[in-house]
Design a protein around this motif. Structure first.
Motif, PDB file in Angstrom:
ATOM      1  N   VAL A  68       0.853  -1.186   0.000  1.00 59.25           N
ATOM      2  CA  VAL A  68       0.000   0.000   0.000  1.00 59.25           C
ATOM      3  C   VAL A  68       0.892   1.240   0.000  1.00 59.25           C
ATOM      4  O   VAL A  68       2.002   1.220   0.528  1.00 59.25           O
ATOM      5  CB  VAL A  68      -0.959   0.035   1.217  1.00 59.25           C
ATOM      6  N   PRO A  69       0.430   2.332  -0.595  1.00 53.70           N
ATOM      7  CA  PRO A  69       1.252   3.549  -0.633  1.00 53.70           C
ATOM      8  C   PRO A  69       1.236   4.299   0.693  1.00 53.70           C
ATOM      9  O   PRO A  69       0.301   4.169   1.495  1.00 53.70           O
ATOM     10  CB  PRO A  69       0.601   4.381  -1.740  1.00 53.70           C
ATOM     11  N   GLY A  70       2.303   5.086   0.898  1.00 58.75           N
ATOM     12  CA  GLY A  70       2.357   6.027   2.008  1.00 58.75           C
ATOM     13  C   GLY A  70       2.435   7.444   1.470  1.00 58.75           C
ATOM     14  O   GLY A  70       2.492   7.672   0.253  1.00 58.75           O
ATOM     15  N   ASN A  71       2.456   8.413   2.358  1.00 61.25           N
ATOM     16  CA  ASN A  71       2.468   9.810   1.923  1.00 61.25           C
ATOM     17  C   ASN A  71       3.732  10.161   1.139  1.00 61.25           C
ATOM     18  O   ASN A  71       3.710  11.025   0.255  1.00 61.25           O
ATOM     19  CB  ASN A  71       2.329  10.742   3.124  1.00 61.25           C
ATOM     20  N   HIS A  72       4.840   9.476   1.396  1.00 61.59           N
ATOM     21  CA  HIS A  72       6.064   9.732   0.641  1.00 61.59           C
ATOM     22  C   HIS A  72       6.005   9.152  -0.774  1.00 61.59           C
ATOM     23  O   HIS A  72       6.886   9.448  -1.584  1.00 61.59           O
ATOM     24  CB  HIS A  72       7.280   9.155   1.377  1.00 61.59           C
ATOM     25  N   ASP A  73       5.007   8.336  -1.049  1.00 58.75           N
ATOM     26  CA  ASP A  73       4.892   7.713  -2.370  1.00 58.75           C
ATOM     27  C   ASP A  73       4.058   8.555  -3.337  1.00 58.75           C
ATOM     28  O   ASP A  73       3.733   8.104  -4.443  1.00 58.75           O
ATOM     29  CB  ASP A  73       4.313   6.305  -2.228  1.00 58.75           C
ATOM     30  N   ILE A  74       3.711   9.770  -2.920  1.00 64.10           N
ATOM     31  CA  ILE A  74       3.067  10.763  -3.768  1.00 64.10           C
ATOM     32  C   ILE A  74       4.064  11.897  -3.984  1.00 64.10           C
ATOM     33  O   ILE A  74       4.713  12.335  -3.029  1.00 64.10           O
ATOM     34  CB  ILE A  74       1.786  11.313  -3.099  1.00 64.10           C
ATOM     35  N   PRO A  75       4.233  12.396  -5.205  1.00 62.45           N
ATOM     36  CA  PRO A  75       5.212  13.466  -5.443  1.00 62.45           C
ATOM     37  C   PRO A  75       4.952  14.678  -4.557  1.00 62.45           C
ATOM     38  O   PRO A  75       3.807  15.124  -4.416  1.00 62.45           O
ATOM     39  CB  PRO A  75       5.012  13.812  -6.922  1.00 62.45           C
ATOM     40  N   LEU A  76       6.012  15.212  -3.980  1.00 62.25           N
ATOM     41  CA  LEU A  76       5.897  16.385  -3.125  1.00 62.25           C
ATOM     42  C   LEU A  76       6.288  17.663  -3.856  1.00 62.25           C
ATOM     43  O   LEU A  76       5.647  18.702  -3.687  1.00 62.25           O
ATOM     44  CB  LEU A  76       6.782  16.210  -1.880  1.00 62.25           C
ATOM     45  N   PHE A  77       7.320  17.590  -4.669  1.00 64.43           N
ATOM     46  CA  PHE A  77       7.868  18.792  -5.301  1.00 64.43           C
ATOM     47  C   PHE A  77       7.428  18.967  -6.748  1.00 64.43           C
ATOM     48  O   PHE A  77       7.928  19.837  -7.450  1.00 64.43           O
ATOM     49  CB  PHE A  77       9.397  18.760  -5.223  1.00 64.43           C
ATOM     50  N   ASN A  78       6.484  18.141  -7.207  1.00 65.51           N
ATOM     51  CA  ASN A  78       5.940  18.258  -8.554  1.00 65.51           C
ATOM     52  C   ASN A  78       4.420  18.460  -8.428  1.00 65.51           C
ATOM     53  O   ASN A  78       3.664  17.482  -8.424  1.00 65.51           O
ATOM     54  CB  ASN A  78       6.258  17.005  -9.371  1.00 65.51           C
ATOM     55  N   PRO A  79       3.964  19.686  -8.289  1.00 64.26           N
ATOM     56  CA  PRO A  79       2.533  19.936  -8.042  1.00 64.26           C
ATOM     57  C   PRO A  79       1.614  19.358  -9.116  1.00 64.26           C
ATOM     58  O   PRO A  79       0.522  18.872  -8.812  1.00 64.26           O
ATOM     59  CB  PRO A  79       2.446  21.461  -7.992  1.00 64.26           C
ATOM     60  N   LEU A  80       2.034  19.411 -10.379  1.00 70.04           N
ATOM     61  CA  LEU A  80       1.189  18.884 -11.450  1.00 70.04           C
ATOM     62  C   LEU A  80       1.002  17.379 -11.292  1.00 70.04           C
ATOM     63  O   LEU A  80      -0.121  16.871 -11.394  1.00 70.04           O
ATOM     64  CB  LEU A  80       1.811  19.199 -12.815  1.00 70.04           C
ATOM     65  N   ALA A  81       2.093  16.660 -11.047  1.00 71.04           N
ATOM     66  CA  ALA A  81       2.002  15.209 -10.861  1.00 71.04           C
ATOM     67  C   ALA A  81       1.188  14.886  -9.610  1.00 71.04           C
ATOM     68  O   ALA A  81       0.372  13.955  -9.608  1.00 71.04           O
ATOM     69  CB  ALA A  81       3.391  14.604 -10.764  1.00 71.04           C
ATOM     70  N   ARG A  82       1.383  15.646  -8.541  1.00 76.11           N
ATOM     71  CA  ARG A  82       0.652  15.398  -7.300  1.00 76.11           C
ATOM     72  C   ARG A  82      -0.844  15.576  -7.499  1.00 76.11           C
ATOM     73  O   ARG A  82      -1.649  14.809  -6.953  1.00 76.11           O
ATOM     74  CB  ARG A  82       1.158  16.333  -6.198  1.00 76.11           C
ATOM     75  N   LEU A  83      -1.227  16.556  -8.300  1.00 77.54           N
ATOM     76  CA  LEU A  83      -2.639  16.836  -8.517  1.00 77.54           C
ATOM     77  C   LEU A  83      -3.267  15.898  -9.532  1.00 77.54           C
ATOM     78  O   LEU A  83      -4.391  15.398  -9.329  1.00 77.54           O
ATOM     79  CB  LEU A  83      -2.808  18.288  -8.980  1.00 77.54           C
ATOM     80  N   CYS A  84      -2.564  15.632 -10.640  1.00 75.26           N
ATOM     81  CA  CYS A  84      -3.176  14.940 -11.779  1.00 75.26           C
ATOM     82  C   CYS A  84      -2.912  13.433 -11.816  1.00 75.26           C
ATOM     83  O   CYS A  84      -3.787  12.673 -12.251  1.00 75.26           O
ATOM     84  CB  CYS A  84      -2.688  15.578 -13.081  1.00 75.26           C
ATOM     85  N   TYR A  85      -1.742  12.999 -11.422  1.00 75.04           N
ATOM     86  CA  TYR A  85      -1.440  11.570 -11.457  1.00 75.04           C
ATOM     87  C   TYR A  85      -0.498  11.214 -10.310  1.00 75.04           C
ATOM     88  O   TYR A  85       0.645  10.822 -10.512  1.00 75.04           O
ATOM     89  CB  TYR A  85      -0.861  11.152 -12.817  1.00 75.04           C
ATOM     90  N   PRO A  86      -0.992  11.320  -9.062  1.00 78.80           N
ATOM     91  CA  PRO A  86      -0.139  11.147  -7.885  1.00 78.80           C
ATOM     92  C   PRO A  86       0.430   9.743  -7.716  1.00 78.80           C
ATOM     93  O   PRO A  86       1.494   9.578  -7.112  1.00 78.80           O
ATOM     94  CB  PRO A  86      -1.053  11.500  -6.712  1.00 78.80           C
ATOM     95  N   TYR A  87      -0.246   8.731  -8.261  1.00 74.76           N
ATOM     96  CA  TYR A  87       0.190   7.350  -8.035  1.00 74.76           C
ATOM     97  C   TYR A  87       0.827   6.713  -9.267  1.00 74.76           C
ATOM     98  O   TYR A  87       1.026   5.502  -9.311  1.00 74.76           O
ATOM     99  CB  TYR A  87      -1.001   6.498  -7.582  1.00 74.76           C
TER     100      TYR A  87
END
Length: 280
Positions: A68-87
Motif C-alpha cells: 500500500v502507498p504512504g504519503n512519501h509515495d506521492i510526489p511532493l515537489f511536482n505539483p502537477l504530478a501530485r494533482l493529476c497523477y499522484p500514483y
C-alpha cells in the motif's frame, strides 16, 4: 502455521545497502507466506526509487506481497504530478490496485490507501473504505487471522505522535471491530509497538490490536531504534483458540543481521484482554 512479514517505511532513496542485504537474507530464512509493505516505499516517489523498490521485492522470488502507498509515495515537489497523477510511479512499479488484498485458509489481509493528494503527511480513511473493508471482514472464516493494513497509525504511545494519527480512525476501528478485525498494521512514524485497541477505544466489541512497524531500511531511524520489521505468526490448526504472536526483529550493527528482540503473544477473542511480552 502462517507467517506474515511486515516491512514498512523502506524509503528507497535513503536505504542502507547492508540492511537491504540483511533483510533479504531474513526473508529467505523465514520463507513467509506473505510480505506486507505498509507504505512509504520511497523517499520522494521518483521513478528510480520505485524501480529500486521493485527490484527489492522481486528478490523475494515467488513470495506473495501486498503493497500500500504512504504519503512519501506521492510526489511532493511536482505539483502537477501530485494533482493529476499522484500514483503513476507507484502503479507502474506495483500495479494498478492501490488497495490490494490477500486471502488463504488462515489469513485475510486487506490493504487501505490512506494517502490523500490534498494532504501533506496526514492520512484519512473514508466511510466508503470503512464499509468496503467491513464487508470483506464479515465474510471471513473463523480460522482466519483478519488483518487491515493502513499507513498512518490508528493509535500511538506518545502525545507528540498524536498529530500523525489517521483521520477517521474512530469510526474505522469501531466498525472493523464489529466486523471481526484482529490486527491493524501501520507505519509512518518509524516507531515499532503493539497496542491493545480494546483498551484504547471505549466499547470495542472484540479484542483488536494495533501493530506498528519501524523503518525497515532507511537511515531515517527514530531515536535509539535501529531498522526494524515485524514477524507475525498465526496458528489455527489446533482446533481451539487461534494463536497469534508478533515478533519484533531489529537490525544489529554488530552482527549485520536482523535479530529478534521482542515477542508479543496476542490474545484473540477471549474474555479478558491480555498481552504477554517476552524480551530476548
Amino acid at each position: 502455521m502462517t507467517l506474515l512479514l511486515q516491512i514498512s517505511d523502506t524509503h528507497f532513496g535513503t536505504e542502507r545497502p547492508q540492511v537491504v542485504a540483511a533483510l533479504l537474507r531474513l526473508v529467505a530464512a523465514l520463507a513467509p507466506d506473505l510480505v506486507v509493505l505498509s507504505g512509504d516505499i520511497t523517499q520522494r516517489a521518483r521513478r528510480r526509487q520505485f524501480s529500486a523498490a521493485r527490484a527489492f521485492v522481486d528478490a523475494f522470488g515467488a513470495t506473495p506481497t501486498l503493497v500500500v502507498p504512504g504519503n512519501h509515495d506521492i510526489p511532493l515537489f511536482n505539483p502537477l504530478a501530485r494533482l493529476c497523477y499522484p500514483y503513476a510511479n507507484h502503479q507502474r512499479a506495483f500495479g494498478a490496485d492501490l488497495e490490494p488484498s490477500f486471502e488463504s485458509a488462515e489469513l485475510l489481509v486487506l490493504g487501505v490507501n490512506t494517502t490523500r493528494a490534498y494532504r501533506h503527511k496526514d492520512g484519512e480513511v473514508s466511510m466508503q473504505q470503512i464499509r468496503r473493508v467491513a464487508a470483506r471482514l464479515e465474510a471471513a472464516s473463523a480460522a482466519q487471522l483478519r488483518v487491515v493494513v493502513t499507513h498512518q497509525p490508528v493509535a500511538v504511545t506518545r502525545a507528540q505522535d498524536e498529530k500523525n494519527l489517521l483521520h477517521g480512525r474512530e469510526r474505522a476501528v469501531q466498525r472493523w471491530a464489529r466486523a471481526g478485525a484482529d490486527l491493524i498494521l501501520g507505519g509512518h512514524i518509524h516507531l515499532p509497538y503493539v497496542l491493545p485497541l480494546h483498551d484504547t477505544f471505549a466499547g470495542l466489541s472484540r479484542r483488536m490490536w494495533a501493530v506498528q512497524a519501524g523503518t525497515a531500511l532507511s537511515w531515517r531511524t527514530r531515536g535509539t531504534i535501529d531498522n526494524s520489521v515485524n514477524v507475525i505468526r498465526h496458528d489455527a490448526s489446533g482446533g481451539g483458540a487461534r494463536q497469534t504472536t508478533v515478533e519484533r526483529w531489529d537490525y544489529s550493527e554488530t552482527s549485520e543481521e536482523f535479530e529478534q528482540i521482542a515477542r508479543h503473544e496476542l490474545a484473540l477473542d477471549g474474555a479478558q484482554p491480555a498481552l504477554a511480552v517476552t524480551l530476548s
